[in-house]
Design a protein around this motif. Structure first.
Motif, mmCIF file in Angstrom:
data_model
loop_
_atom_site.group_PDB
_atom_site.id
_atom_site.type_symbol
_atom_site.label_atom_id
_atom_site.label_comp_id
_atom_site.label_asym_id
_atom_site.label_seq_id
_atom_site.Cartn_x
_atom_site.Cartn_y
_atom_site.Cartn_z
ATOM 1 N N PRO A 209 -7.836 38.130 -24.383
ATOM 2 C CA PRO A 209 -6.906 38.345 -23.283
ATOM 3 C C PRO A 209 -7.064 37.292 -22.198
ATOM 4 C CG PRO A 209 -8.761 39.842 -23.097
ATOM 5 C CD PRO A 209 -8.919 39.142 -24.412
ATOM 6 N N TRP A 210 -5.940 36.880 -21.631
ATOM 7 C CA TRP A 210 -5.901 36.062 -20.419
ATOM 8 C C TRP A 210 -5.526 37.009 -19.284
ATOM 9 C CZ3 TRP A 210 -4.077 30.343 -20.799
ATOM 10 C CH2 TRP A 210 -4.631 29.736 -21.929
ATOM 11 N N LEU A 211 -6.479 37.280 -18.398
ATOM 12 C CA LEU A 211 -6.323 38.311 -17.378
ATOM 13 C C LEU A 211 -6.061 37.680 -16.019
ATOM 14 C CD1 LEU A 211 -9.326 40.534 -18.515
ATOM 15 C CD2 LEU A 211 -6.892 40.885 -19.036
ATOM 16 N N ALA A 212 -4.907 38.002 -15.448
ATOM 17 C CA ALA A 212 -4.548 37.544 -14.104
ATOM 18 C C ALA A 212 -4.690 38.724 -13.159
ATOM 19 C CB ALA A 212 -3.115 37.010 -14.091
ATOM 20 N N ASN A 213 -5.686 38.663 -12.286
ATOM 21 C CA ASN A 213 -5.965 39.786 -11.383
ATOM 22 C C ASN A 213 -6.121 41.088 -12.150
ATOM 23 O OD1 ASN A 213 -5.824 38.271 -8.886
ATOM 24 N ND2 ASN A 213 -3.605 38.182 -9.193
ATOM 25 N N GLY A 214 -6.768 41.008 -13.307
ATOM 26 C CA GLY A 214 -7.071 42.199 -14.084
ATOM 27 C C GLY A 214 -5.949 42.688 -14.968
ATOM 28 N N ALA A 215 -4.840 41.940 -15.083
ATOM 29 C CA ALA A 215 -3.711 42.342 -15.929
ATOM 30 C C ALA A 215 -3.481 41.292 -17.011
ATOM 31 C CB ALA A 215 -2.452 42.521 -15.089
ATOM 32 N N LEU A 216 -3.045 41.735 -18.185
ATOM 33 C CA LEU A 216 -2.847 40.838 -19.313
ATOM 34 C C LEU A 216 -1.644 39.934 -19.076
ATOM 35 C CD1 LEU A 216 -3.917 40.477 -22.396
ATOM 36 C CD2 LEU A 216 -1.731 41.551 -22.938
ATOM 37 N N ALA A 217 -1.891 38.611 -19.018
ATOM 38 C CA ALA A 217 -0.833 37.627 -18.811
ATOM 39 C C ALA A 217 -0.612 36.757 -20.037
ATOM 40 C CB ALA A 217 -1.170 36.743 -17.603
ATOM 41 N N GLY A 218 -1.375 36.978 -21.100
ATOM 42 C CA GLY A 218 -1.252 36.207 -22.330
ATOM 43 C C GLY A 218 -2.455 36.471 -23.209
ATOM 44 N N VAL A 219 -2.476 35.830 -24.373
ATOM 45 C CA VAL A 219 -3.638 35.897 -25.258
ATOM 46 C C VAL A 219 -3.894 34.507 -25.811
ATOM 47 C CG1 VAL A 219 -3.171 38.301 -25.898
ATOM 48 C CG2 VAL A 219 -2.324 36.453 -27.354
ATOM 49 N N LEU A 220 -5.131 34.234 -26.155
ATOM 50 C CA LEU A 220 -5.478 32.921 -26.680
ATOM 51 C C LEU A 220 -4.826 32.739 -28.053
ATOM 52 C CD1 LEU A 220 -8.949 31.270 -26.272
ATOM 53 C CD2 LEU A 220 -7.506 30.785 -28.242
ATOM 54 N N GLY A 221 -3.970 31.746 -28.155
ATOM 55 C CA GLY A 221 -3.203 31.499 -29.371
ATOM 56 C C GLY A 221 -2.067 30.561 -29.050
ATOM 57 N N GLY A 222 -1.028 30.574 -29.877
ATOM 58 C CA GLY A 222 0.129 29.740 -29.592
ATOM 59 C C GLY A 222 -0.020 28.341 -30.147
ATOM 60 N N TYR A 223 0.128 27.331 -29.300
ATOM 61 C CA TYR A 223 0.074 25.932 -29.714
ATOM 62 C C TYR A 223 -1.250 25.640 -30.422
ATOM 63 C CZ TYR A 223 0.044 20.826 -29.295
ATOM 64 O OH TYR A 223 -0.021 19.480 -29.551
ATOM 65 N N GLU A 224 -1.167 25.024 -31.584
ATOM 66 C CA GLU A 224 -2.355 24.702 -32.394
ATOM 67 C C GLU A 224 -3.195 25.935 -32.699
ATOM 68 O OE1 GLU A 224 -4.392 21.650 -30.179
ATOM 69 O OE2 GLU A 224 -3.211 20.041 -31.133
ATOM 70 N N GLY A 225 -2.557 27.099 -32.754
ATOM 71 C CA GLY A 225 -3.303 28.329 -32.992
ATOM 72 C C GLY A 225 -4.232 28.695 -31.857
ATOM 73 N N GLY A 226 -3.996 28.117 -30.679
ATOM 74 C CA GLY A 226 -4.845 28.362 -29.524
ATOM 75 C C GLY A 226 -5.654 27.160 -29.121
ATOM 76 N N GLY A 227 -5.633 26.110 -29.957
ATOM 77 C CA GLY A 227 -6.366 24.887 -29.640
ATOM 78 C C GLY A 227 -7.277 24.467 -30.776
ATOM 79 N N THR A 228 -7.403 23.164 -30.984
ATOM 80 C CA THR A 228 -8.226 22.644 -32.072
ATOM 81 C C THR A 228 -9.599 22.176 -31.607
ATOM 82 O OG1 THR A 228 -7.219 20.453 -31.802
ATOM 83 C CG2 THR A 228 -6.211 21.951 -33.419
ATOM 84 N N VAL A 229 -9.834 22.170 -30.299
ATOM 85 C CA VAL A 229 -11.158 21.856 -29.755
ATOM 86 C C VAL A 229 -11.565 23.006 -28.846
ATOM 87 C CG1 VAL A 229 -10.854 19.357 -29.918
ATOM 88 C CG2 VAL A 229 -10.163 20.541 -27.834
ATOM 89 N N PRO A 230 -12.867 23.327 -28.765
ATOM 90 C CA PRO A 230 -13.292 24.509 -27.996
ATOM 91 C C PRO A 230 -13.199 24.341 -26.489
ATOM 92 C CG PRO A 230 -15.203 23.375 -28.925
ATOM 93 C CD PRO A 230 -13.999 22.714 -29.504
ATOM 94 N N GLU A 231 -12.900 23.128 -26.006
ATOM 95 C CA GLU A 231 -12.849 22.910 -24.554
ATOM 96 C C GLU A 231 -11.475 23.199 -23.952
ATOM 97 O OE1 GLU A 231 -16.099 21.053 -26.429
ATOM 98 O OE2 GLU A 231 -13.971 20.545 -26.723
ATOM 99 N N VAL A 232 -10.441 23.199 -24.771
ATOM 100 C CA VAL A 232 -9.076 23.394 -24.281
ATOM 101 C C VAL A 232 -8.422 24.502 -25.096
ATOM 102 C CG1 VAL A 232 -6.821 22.355 -23.876
ATOM 103 C CG2 VAL A 232 -8.890 20.971 -23.608
ATOM 104 N N SER A 233 -7.830 25.472 -24.413
ATOM 105 C CA SER A 233 -7.187 26.596 -25.097
ATOM 106 C C SER A 233 -5.769 26.780 -24.580
ATOM 107 C CB SER A 233 -7.987 27.888 -24.887
ATOM 108 O OG SER A 233 -9.284 27.774 -25.436
ATOM 109 N N TYR A 234 -4.972 27.496 -25.383
ATOM 110 C CA TYR A 234 -3.560 27.705 -25.070
ATOM 111 C C TYR A 234 -3.203 29.183 -25.223
ATOM 112 C CZ TYR A 234 -3.448 22.649 -25.735
ATOM 113 O OH TYR A 234 -3.715 21.298 -25.641
ATOM 114 N N SER A 235 -2.113 29.546 -24.579
ATOM 115 C CA SER A 235 -1.502 30.867 -24.762
ATOM 116 C C SER A 235 -0.004 30.705 -24.656
ATOM 117 C CB SER A 235 -1.980 31.855 -23.701
ATOM 118 O OG SER A 235 -1.192 33.044 -23.718
ATOM 119 N N ALA A 236 0.727 31.381 -25.535
ATOM 120 C CA ALA A 236 2.171 31.452 -25.344
ATOM 121 C C ALA A 236 2.466 32.186 -24.039
ATOM 122 C CB ALA A 236 2.819 32.169 -26.524
ATOM 123 N N VAL A 237 3.489 31.746 -23.340
ATOM 124 C CA VAL A 237 3.916 32.427 -22.121
ATOM 125 C C VAL A 237 4.448 33.820 -22.493
ATOM 126 C CG1 VAL A 237 5.631 32.376 -20.259
ATOM 127 C CG2 VAL A 237 4.406 30.280 -20.901
#
Length: 254
Positions: A209-237
């Protein structure tokens, strides 16, 4: 290649859904971790045991003995039985198990099986990275009648976040037996994808979960399945389709 730009404009339906979400969120207490125990922005550390971490768990294939492969989180629903994760984590829902608050081989809040999934048609038909957000209903794997939200609570779902919203990610790398936590300010990678810089969010953190002030604003995934390197991650809007899926899973017809 960048993800294609947004192409949906279902604003009237989104407004109705947002009203329903606002009503739900008003009933949910938001539990944030102790500020003194949280690492600085952009630093990843093991998550402490608190109410927010208890709502996040690991996904397993068949049993807890074979290791975990994704992350999911409990969200608020009428029937108190819904989790959110990445759509690409639900390829085998019949054998997927969820263990909220999982640590060091223990599932303190039980093990839960999936009873239904809500995935966007554009993901099912073409694995559209803009639709890599999904919801599922769960029931106790041992046949019990308890509800998962009664055990750990549930995050409200947030939409229409600012481009630079700060989020907290809680997730389980496949090689770790406890969740990691990282918070940082996001940016828009495209009109349909968010980006965050957080180290060490490797395989297994998909669906976190991507939590904005304690509420779900996205999940790790989306572009490149969430990212191909562990330092950068993505979420679909969190778009209209994701909100519709949430409504289908969370709002009781009764």
């Amino acid at each position: 290649m960048l993800p294609r730009p947004a192409h949906r404009a279902r604003t009237r339906r989104a407004s109705r859904i947002l009203l329903a979400l606002a009503a739900m969120a008003a009933l949910v207490s938001v539990d944030l971790p102790d500020a003194a125990a949280v690492a600085p922005l952009g630093v990843t550390a093991e998550a402490g045991s608190d109410r927010a971490a208890d709502r996040v768990g690991a996904l397993f294939a068949g049993t807890l003995d074979g290791g975990h492969f994704c992350t999911a989180a409990v969200v608020h629903s009428d029937d108190r039985n819904v989790i959110a994760t990445a759509a690409h984590c639900l390829d085998d829902p019949d054998t997927t198990l969820f263990a909220p608050g999982y640590r060091d081989g223990r599932a303190p809040y039980g093990v839960w099986k999936l009873t239904g999934v809500h995935i966007a048609p554009d993901w099912t038909d073409g694995r559209d990275p803009d639709e890599d957000i999904a919801f599922a209903t769960v029931a106790a794997a041992d046949g019990g009648t308890g509800r998962i939200e009664d055990a750990v609570g549930g995050f409200p779902v947030a939409a229409e976040q600012p481009d630079d919203v700060t989020v907290t990610i809680l997730g389980y790398p496949a090689t770790d037996e406890a969740p990691l936590r990282c918070a940082n300010t996001t940016s828009l990678f495209s009109q349909t994808q968010r980006r965050i810089d957080c180290p060490d969010l490797s395989g297994g953190t998909s669906g976190s979960p991507w939590l904005a002030n304690g509420a779900l604003a996205g999940v790790l995934g989306g572009y490149e399945g969430g990212g191909t390197v562990p330092e950068v991650s993505y979420s679909a809007v969190m778009d209209d389709q994701a909100l519709e899926l949430y409504r289908e899973a969370a709002v009781s017809a009764r």
